[in-house]
Design a protein around this motif. Structure first.
Motif, PDB file in Angstrom:
ATOM      1  N   THR A 140       5.636  -5.630  11.987  1.00 16.03           N
ATOM      2  CA  THR A 140       4.886  -6.821  12.389  1.00 16.03           C
ATOM      3  C   THR A 140       3.776  -7.065  11.371  1.00 16.03           C
ATOM      4  OG1 THR A 140       3.328  -5.557  13.724  1.00 16.03           O
ATOM      5  CG2 THR A 140       5.321  -6.358  14.836  1.00 16.03           C
ATOM      6  N   THR A 141       3.090  -8.169  11.532  1.00 15.87           N
ATOM      7  CA  THR A 141       1.971  -8.478  10.644  1.00 15.87           C
ATOM      8  C   THR A 141       0.870  -7.434  10.781  1.00 15.87           C
ATOM      9  OG1 THR A 141       2.467 -10.836  10.831  1.00 15.87           O
ATOM     10  CG2 THR A 141       0.282 -10.238  10.027  1.00 15.87           C
ATOM     11  N   ALA A 142       0.597  -7.039  12.001  1.00 13.60           N
ATOM     12  CA  ALA A 142      -0.457  -6.043  12.229  1.00 13.60           C
ATOM     13  C   ALA A 142      -0.111  -4.713  11.571  1.00 13.60           C
ATOM     14  CB  ALA A 142      -0.680  -5.844  13.717  1.00 13.60           C
ATOM     15  N   SER A 143       1.137  -4.288  11.675  1.00 14.53           N
ATOM     16  CA  SER A 143       1.515  -3.016  11.054  1.00 14.53           C
ATOM     17  C   SER A 143       1.503  -3.121   9.532  1.00 14.53           C
ATOM     18  CB  SER A 143       2.877  -2.543  11.567  1.00 14.53           C
ATOM     19  OG  SER A 143       3.871  -3.499  11.318  1.00 14.53           O
ATOM     20  N   CYS A 144       1.810  -4.292   8.998  1.00 14.36           N
ATOM     21  CA  CYS A 144       1.697  -4.490   7.544  1.00 14.36           C
ATOM     22  C   CYS A 144       0.238  -4.380   7.105  1.00 14.36           C
ATOM     23  CB  CYS A 144       2.276  -5.840   7.141  1.00 14.36           C
ATOM     24  SG  CYS A 144       4.071  -5.932   7.251  1.00 14.36           S
ATOM     25  N   LEU A 145      -0.663  -4.908   7.907  1.00 15.62           N
ATOM     26  CA  LEU A 145      -2.083  -4.789   7.584  1.00 15.62           C
ATOM     27  C   LEU A 145      -2.555  -3.342   7.675  1.00 15.62           C
ATOM     28  CD1 LEU A 145      -3.504  -7.977   9.324  1.00 15.62           C
ATOM     29  CD2 LEU A 145      -3.177  -7.578   6.878  1.00 15.62           C
ATOM     30  N   ILE A 146      -1.990  -2.589   8.606  1.00 16.79           N
ATOM     31  CA  ILE A 146      -2.308  -1.161   8.690  1.00 16.79           C
ATOM     32  C   ILE A 146      -1.829  -0.444   7.439  1.00 16.79           C
ATOM     33  CG2 ILE A 146      -1.719   0.974   9.925  1.00 16.79           C
ATOM     34  CD1 ILE A 146      -1.728  -0.737  12.508  1.00 16.79           C
ATOM     35  N   ALA A 147      -0.627  -0.780   6.968  1.00 16.00           N
ATOM     36  CA  ALA A 147      -0.098  -0.174   5.744  1.00 16.00           C
ATOM     37  C   ALA A 147      -0.969  -0.533   4.541  1.00 16.00           C
ATOM     38  CB  ALA A 147       1.343  -0.614   5.510  1.00 16.00           C
ATOM     39  N   VAL A 148      -1.446  -1.775   4.488  1.00 15.67           N
ATOM     40  CA  VAL A 148      -2.343  -2.182   3.398  1.00 15.67           C
ATOM     41  C   VAL A 148      -3.647  -1.400   3.479  1.00 15.67           C
ATOM     42  CG1 VAL A 148      -3.736  -4.097   2.510  1.00 15.67           C
ATOM     43  CG2 VAL A 148      -1.342  -4.466   3.074  1.00 15.67           C
ATOM     44  N   GLY A 149      -4.175  -1.230   4.685  1.00 22.17           N
ATOM     45  CA  GLY A 149      -5.412  -0.458   4.862  1.00 22.17           C
ATOM     46  C   GLY A 149      -5.241   0.988   4.427  1.00 22.17           C
ATOM     47  N   LEU A 150      -4.133   1.611   4.813  1.00 23.80           N
ATOM     48  CA  LEU A 150      -3.868   2.985   4.384  1.00 23.80           C
ATOM     49  C   LEU A 150      -3.668   3.064   2.877  1.00 23.80           C
ATOM     50  CD1 LEU A 150      -1.568   4.291   7.237  1.00 23.80           C
ATOM     51  CD2 LEU A 150      -3.878   5.018   6.699  1.00 23.80           C
ATOM     52  N   GLY A 151      -3.004   2.058   2.325  1.00 21.11           N
ATOM     53  CA  GLY A 151      -2.853   2.009   0.868  1.00 21.11           C
ATOM     54  C   GLY A 151      -4.193   1.897   0.172  1.00 21.11           C
ATOM     55  N   LEU A 152      -5.095   1.126   0.761  1.00 21.11           N
ATOM     56  CA  LEU A 152      -6.443   0.998   0.203  1.00 21.11           C
ATOM     57  C   LEU A 152      -7.187   2.320   0.264  1.00 21.11           C
ATOM     58  CD1 LEU A 152      -8.722  -0.751  -0.931  1.00 21.11           C
ATOM     59  CD2 LEU A 152      -9.325  -1.324   1.413  1.00 21.11           C
ATOM     60  N   VAL A 153      -7.064   3.029   1.381  1.00 21.86           N
ATOM     61  CA  VAL A 153      -7.715   4.338   1.512  1.00 21.86           C
ATOM     62  C   VAL A 153      -7.155   5.314   0.469  1.00 21.86           C
ATOM     63  CG1 VAL A 153      -7.962   6.342   3.029  1.00 21.86           C
ATOM     64  CG2 VAL A 153      -8.338   4.042   3.921  1.00 21.86           C
ATOM     65  N   LEU A 154      -5.834   5.327   0.311  1.00 19.48           N
ATOM     66  CA  LEU A 154      -5.219   6.178  -0.720  1.00 19.48           C
ATOM     67  C   LEU A 154      -5.695   5.784  -2.116  1.00 19.48           C
ATOM     68  CD1 LEU A 154      -1.548   6.414   0.581  1.00 19.48           C
ATOM     69  CD2 LEU A 154      -3.191   8.267   0.416  1.00 19.48           C
ATOM     70  N   ASN A 155      -5.769   4.491  -2.357  1.00 23.92           N
ATOM     71  CA  ASN A 155      -6.212   3.981  -3.652  1.00 23.92           C
ATOM     72  C   ASN A 155      -7.627   4.448  -3.966  1.00 23.92           C
ATOM     73  OD1 ASN A 155      -6.538   2.317  -5.993  1.00 23.92           O
ATOM     74  ND2 ASN A 155      -7.422   0.736  -4.707  1.00 23.92           N
ATOM     75  N   VAL A 156      -8.525   4.307  -3.024  1.00 21.13           N
ATOM     76  CA  VAL A 156      -9.921   4.701  -3.231  1.00 21.13           C
ATOM     77  C   VAL A 156     -10.023   6.214  -3.412  1.00 21.13           C
ATOM     78  CG1 VAL A 156     -12.193   4.821  -2.137  1.00 21.13           C
ATOM     79  CG2 VAL A 156     -10.895   2.704  -2.080  1.00 21.13           C
ATOM     80  N   GLY A 157      -9.269   6.968  -2.622  1.00 18.91           N
ATOM     81  CA  GLY A 157      -9.292   8.427  -2.750  1.00 18.91           C
ATOM     82  C   GLY A 157      -8.810   8.906  -4.108  1.00 18.91           C
ATOM     83  N   VAL A 158      -7.698   8.376  -4.561  1.00 14.61           N
ATOM     84  CA  VAL A 158      -7.174   8.767  -5.878  1.00 14.61           C
ATOM     85  C   VAL A 158      -8.110   8.295  -6.984  1.00 14.61           C
ATOM     86  CG1 VAL A 158      -5.262   8.432  -7.489  1.00 14.61           C
ATOM     87  CG2 VAL A 158      -4.797   8.890  -5.095  1.00 14.61           C
ATOM     88  N   PHE A 159      -8.674   7.090  -6.825  1.00 11.49           N
ATOM     89  CA  PHE A 159      -9.608   6.575  -7.818  1.00 11.49           C
ATOM     90  C   PHE A 159     -10.824   7.495  -7.960  1.00 11.49           C
ATOM     91  CE2 PHE A 159     -13.567   4.135  -8.388  1.00 11.49           C
ATOM     92  CZ  PHE A 159     -13.392   3.746  -9.702  1.00 11.49           C
TER      93      PHE A 159
END
Length: 125
Positions: free
Chosen positions: A85-104
């Motif tokens: 769903t749209t909400a779950s896609c936004l959750i995936a984007v949020g988790l991707g952002l958290v991973l991105n910031v952590g690796v950065f």
């Protein structure tokens, strides 16, 4: 004068897009803005990974963002943790952002010598 040189072609492209795409124009603009936003979200990571590139990995930030969020969404959906769903896609984007910031942050600390290399022990541990 220089702004005018950018505004005129941009306006012509918007007009041509509306004429060519007709009913699909707003869907295309939403898609384009979404991909651009994902690219900006993952830009800090790619600027570290592709620091020697002229554009600091801007093009790759879009690809990495779409691949990461797409994989996370597929993983959650295939494990039946989330429906697609749209909400779950936004959750995936949020988790991707958290991973991105952590690796950065990890790459940045490692680059500046603040973090130990893999396999090294920290004193006092």
């Amino acid at each position: 004068m220089k702004r005018l040189l950018y505004i005129i072609p941009a306006g012509l492209l918007l007009l041509a897009g509306q004429l060519l795409l007709q009913r699909d124009y707003t869907a295309f603009l939403r898609w384009w803005v979404t991909v651009a936003a994902l690219g900006l979200l993952f830009l800090p990571l790619t600027t570290q990974l592709f620091a020697n590139f002229h554009d600091k990995g801007y093009l790759f930030s879009k690809v990495i963002a779409m691949a990461t969020t797409g994989y996370l969404m597929w993983l959650f959906s295939s494990l039946h943790l989330l429906k697609f769903t749209t909400a779950s896609c936004l959750i995936a984007v949020g988790l991707g952002l958290v991973l991105n910031v952590g690796v950065f942050l990890w790459l940045r600390r490692r680059k500046h010598g603040h973090a130990p290399e893999a396999g090294q022990l920290q004193p006092g541990i």
